[in-house]
Design an enzyme around this catalytic site. Structure first.
Site, PDB file in Angstrom:
ATOM      1  N   GLU A  47       0.985  -1.250   0.056  1.00  8.03           N
ATOM      2  CA  GLU A  47       0.078   0.099   0.085  1.00  8.03           C
ATOM      3  C   GLU A  47       1.142   1.322   0.016  1.00  8.03           C
ATOM      4  O   GLU A  47       1.847   1.332   0.850  1.00  8.03           O
ATOM      5  CB  GLU A  47      -0.697  -0.065   1.273  1.00  8.03           C
ATOM      6  CG  GLU A  47      -2.075  -1.296   1.307  1.00  8.03           C
ATOM      7  CD  GLU A  47      -2.937  -1.069  -0.134  1.00  8.03           C
ATOM      8  OE1 GLU A  47      -3.070   0.005  -0.662  1.00  8.03           O
ATOM      9  OE2 GLU A  47      -3.223  -2.104  -0.492  1.00  8.03           O
ATOM     10  N   CYS A  74      -1.085   9.397   3.799  1.00  9.06           N
ATOM     11  CA  CYS A  74      -1.105   8.810   2.450  1.00  9.06           C
ATOM     12  C   CYS A  74      -2.367   9.240   1.612  1.00  9.06           C
ATOM     13  O   CYS A  74      -2.432   9.270   0.518  1.00  9.06           O
ATOM     14  CB  CYS A  74      -1.180   7.336   2.203  1.00  9.06           C
ATOM     15  SG  CYS A  74      -2.252   6.532   3.366  1.00  9.06           S
TER      16      CYS A  74
HETATM   17  P1  NAP Z   1       9.686   4.475   2.765  1.00 10.17           P
HETATM   18  O1  NAP Z   1      10.578   5.493   2.565  1.00 10.17           O
HETATM   19  O2  NAP Z   1       8.978   3.731   1.540  1.00 10.17           O
HETATM   20  O3  NAP Z   1       9.479   3.465   3.905  1.00 10.17           O
HETATM   21  C1  NAP Z   1       8.822   2.752   4.127  1.00 10.17           C
HETATM   22  C2  NAP Z   1       9.233   1.406   5.021  1.00 10.17           C
HETATM   23  O4  NAP Z   1      10.277   0.583   3.992  1.00 10.17           O
HETATM   24  C3  NAP Z   1      10.333   2.014   6.256  1.00 10.17           C
HETATM   25  O5  NAP Z   1      10.257   0.799   6.987  1.00 10.17           O
HETATM   26  C4  NAP Z   1      11.614   1.546   5.553  1.00 10.17           C
HETATM   27  O6  NAP Z   1      12.730   1.847   6.273  1.00 10.17           O
HETATM   28  C5  NAP Z   1      11.490   0.560   4.490  1.00 10.17           C
HETATM   29  N1  NAP Z   1      12.380   0.422   3.533  1.00 10.17           N
HETATM   30  C6  NAP Z   1      13.051   1.449   2.791  1.00 10.17           C
HETATM   31  N2  NAP Z   1      13.927   1.004   1.853  1.00 10.17           N
HETATM   32  C7  NAP Z   1      13.582  -0.417   1.727  1.00 10.17           C
HETATM   33  C8  NAP Z   1      13.937  -1.478   0.976  1.00 10.17           C
HETATM   34  N3  NAP Z   1      14.853  -1.133   0.131  1.00 10.17           N
HETATM   35  N4  NAP Z   1      13.491  -2.607   0.986  1.00 10.17           N
HETATM   36  C9  NAP Z   1      12.687  -2.899   2.065  1.00 10.17           C
HETATM   37  N5  NAP Z   1      12.135  -1.941   2.786  1.00 10.17           N
HETATM   38  C10 NAP Z   1      12.576  -0.651   2.756  1.00 10.17           C
HETATM   39  O7  NAP Z   1       8.064   5.577   3.285  1.00 10.17           O
HETATM   40  P2  NAP Z   1       7.932   6.321   4.347  1.00 10.17           P
HETATM   41  O8  NAP Z   1       8.758   7.606   4.078  1.00 10.17           O
HETATM   42  O9  NAP Z   1       8.145   5.640   5.564  1.00 10.17           O
HETATM   43  O10 NAP Z   1       6.340   6.659   4.526  1.00 10.17           O
HETATM   44  C11 NAP Z   1       5.850   7.670   3.602  1.00 10.17           C
HETATM   45  C12 NAP Z   1       5.141   7.080   2.369  1.00 10.17           C
HETATM   46  O11 NAP Z   1       4.317   5.936   2.916  1.00 10.17           O
HETATM   47  C13 NAP Z   1       4.110   7.896   1.687  1.00 10.17           C
HETATM   48  O12 NAP Z   1       4.561   7.728   0.249  1.00 10.17           O
HETATM   49  C14 NAP Z   1       2.832   7.699   1.995  1.00 10.17           C
HETATM   50  O13 NAP Z   1       1.773   7.772   0.954  1.00 10.17           O
HETATM   51  C15 NAP Z   1       2.880   5.935   2.120  1.00 10.17           C
HETATM   52  N6  NAP Z   1       1.849   5.566   3.137  1.00 10.17           N
HETATM   53  C16 NAP Z   1       0.860   4.721   2.500  1.00 10.17           C
HETATM   54  C17 NAP Z   1      -0.196   4.370   3.090  1.00 10.17           C
HETATM   55  C18 NAP Z   1      -1.379   3.344   2.656  1.00 10.17           C
HETATM   56  O14 NAP Z   1      -1.910   2.794   3.222  1.00 10.17           O
HETATM   57  N7  NAP Z   1      -1.553   3.460   1.253  1.00 10.17           N
HETATM   58  C19 NAP Z   1      -0.251   4.435   4.687  1.00 10.17           C
HETATM   59  C20 NAP Z   1       0.735   5.362   4.899  1.00 10.17           C
HETATM   60  C21 NAP Z   1       1.844   5.957   4.251  1.00 10.17           C
HETATM   61  P3  NAP Z   1      13.448   2.879   6.921  1.00 10.17           P
HETATM   62  O15 NAP Z   1      12.310   3.753   7.706  1.00 10.17           O
HETATM   63  O16 NAP Z   1      14.578   2.480   7.606  1.00 10.17           O
HETATM   64  O17 NAP Z   1      14.010   3.815   5.709  1.00 10.17           O
END
Ligand code: NAP
Length: 483
Positions: free
Chosen positions: A250, A284
């Site tokens: 998501e 999001c």
């Molecule tokens: P993110 O940078 O994509 O990180 C999400 C998670 O993935 C974190 O735990 C991150 O770890 C981890 N991660 C990073 N690189 C990875 C890799 N190569 N392989 C596996 N995992 C990895 O997102 P964010 O900045 O935390 O969150 C914001 C985003 O989430 C926004 O785009 C928002 O729209 C989206 N979001 C979507 C929903 C939904 O339900 N659609 C809900 C909430 C948020 P680290 O923290 O250690 O980097």
């Protein structure tokens, strides 16, 4: 001295094998360290997966009501700690006290909800075509699952993945976001207090590359449930697909609210304003595009500008209208998008600056921002900003409004403000989004209904929350029973 927290693997609080740690700081006051966490490695992920795989059979064999008892007691343990958890969430992620309290309550309610679900995972009985034969389906746990979560809802999202996974009899390894791991740690303290058997749920903190990527790729993991950005989610989905494991991602959004001439403008402004500036625009489902009919465009722009300028900004602990960004990186990205919008020809109506002054100096505060005269093809109307920035697009009729609403790669949540029933229904039918709302903000969804996006907002494989939340974590077996 900040407290150093450890991983939770095999029922023990354990240090990472390498011994490295990282600090988590308060985004409203970066001098304050909230906690020190393990910068874990692939070896820690391997250990956690090994123990989760080893205990999966026993957990799946634990009667549903007992699994439910543990989830219920986890929710109650969290309820006892609600005030403390709320304050930690505010200090770590930055949202306001009211927003944080609502999110913690959501997590409590999620554990209570899935506690009941674990009693009855469902199944169907079908008439067999053969004599003396029973034909039915049963739902089984998927196995051992990997959960990867973002920082913006640091307790609700881990809760809405952990609770259904455990309710269905899966064992789990979870990696929370590095910017906000404390809330998952608090959930694990509650699971431990509730008597969760060793090895059933395991917490490993650390970076996306060293913990998240090996977790998503591991061949003993049967399913990966990820929430985060579309770029990382796409990589996670591709890596999970290499060995055909089940995957659910998501991801981002670029959510519109359409404002039509029949709308009450005051209520349209509330709907758009809360959607755009609540949680500092870091949802999001945040409203980042107001698509406004030309007949009410000037009136709307004036009112939403007043609304944005009236908001009180400050540290979340004071419960203002809007807290800080979670990090310097997110703040800089928001300011960069303001420049991009201006360079592309849009008008900066209000905001667009980092907040300055004593109260703001130690944190990542930005003004609520409204950008007008936006064309749909501009980057400010196409790309997820993830900050309190509203792009206002003028349209001349309903058809154009829907076309603009759908003119993005994302499709998470969308709303319309109108008193015209036909328009409302036509919007619900035509909008390309997993959540469609009428006279309602784009943010927020009750916990018992399916949540997920269309297009690049989701892998579109499964939905989260409600009954749908159990689908990802169960496999369906069809049984022939001849007698
Ligand atoms: P993110 O940078 O994509 O990180 C999400 C998670 O993935 C974190 O735990 C991150 O770890 C981890 N991660 C990073 N690189 C990875 C890799 N190569 N392989 C596996 N995992 C990895 O997102 P964010 O900045 O935390 O969150 C914001 C985003 O989430 C926004 O785009 C928002 O729209 C989206 N979001 C979507 C929903 C939904 O339900 N659609 C809900 C909430 C948020 P680290 O923290 O250690 O980097």
């Amino acid at each position: 001295m900040p407290t150093e927290y450890t991983n939770y693997v095999g029922g023990q609080w354990t240090e990472s094998e390498r011994g490295d740690t990282f600090d988590v700081r308060n985004p409203a006051d970066t001098d304050e360290v909230i906690g020190t966490y393990q910068a874990s490695t692939e070896a820690d992920v391997e250990d956690a997966i090994e123990t989760a795989v080893a205990t999966q059979g026993d957990w799946a064999g634990t009667p549903g009501p007992e699994r439910g008892r543990i989830l219920r007691d986890t929710g109650e343990a969290l309820a006892v700690r609600k005030d403390e958890a709320t304050e930690t969430l505010v200090r770590e992620e930055g949202k306001t006290r009211s927003e944080a309290a609502g999110e913690v309550q959501r997590a409590i309610d999620i554990f209570r909800y899935y506690a009941e679900k674990s009693r009855d995972l469902g199944g169907t009985s079908k008439a067999s075509s053969a004599p003396a034969s029973e034909l039915y389906t049963k739902r089984e746990p998927l196995g051992t699952v990997g959960l990867i979560t973002p920082w913006n809802y640091p307790i609700a999202i881990p809760a809405w993945k952990l609770a259904p996974a455990l309710a269905a009899g899966n064992t789990v390894v979870i990696k929370p976001a590095s910017q906000a791991p404390s809330m998952t740690r608090i959930i694990f303290e509650c699971l431990d207090k509730a008597g969760l058997p060793s090895g059933v749920a395991n917490l490993v903190t650390g970076s996306g590359s060293e913990v998240g990527a090996p977790l998503a790729a591991h061949d003993e993991i049967d399913g990966v449930s990820f929430t985060g950005s579309t770029s990382v989610g796409t990589a996670v989905a591709q890596s999970a697909a290499d060995d055909l494991k089940r995957v659910q991602c998501e991801m981002g959004g670029k959510n519109p609210t359409v404002v039509m001439p029949s709308a009450d403008i005051d209520s349209a402004v509330d709907i758009v304003g809360v959607g755009a500036f609540g949680t500092t625009g870091q949802s999001c489902t945040a409203c980042s595009r107001a698509i406004v009919h030309e007949d009410v465009y000037d009136e709307f722009v004036e009112a939403i500008t007043d609304y944005a300028e009236s908001l009180e900004i400050g540290p979340g602990l004071n419960d203002p209208d809007m807290g800080p960004h979670v990090s310097r990186g997110e703040l800089d990205s928001t300011l960069e998008y303001v420049d991009i919008a201006r360079d592309d020809g849009a008008t900066l109506q209000t905001g667009g600056n980092e907040c300055t002054g004593d109260e703001y100096d130690g944190g990542f505060f930005v003004e609520p921002t409204v950008v007008t005269e936006v064309e749909s093809e501009m980057r400010i109307a196409q790309e997820e900003v993830f900050g309190p920035v509203l792009a206002v697009v003028k349209v001349s009729d309903f058809e154009e409004a829907v076309a603009v609403a759908n003119d993005v790669d994302y499709g998470l949540s969308a709303s319309i403000v109108t008193q015209d029933l036909t328009e409302a229904n036509r919007f619900v039918d035509a909008v390309e989004a997993g959540v469609a709302k009428v006279n309602e903000k784009t943010t927020g969804l009750e916990l018992h209904v399916p949540f997920g996006g269309y297009k690049d907002s989701s892998t579109n494989t499964y939905r989260e929350q409600g009954d749908a939340g159990l689908d990802f974590f169960t496999a369906t077996k069809t049984v022939y029973m001849n007698y």
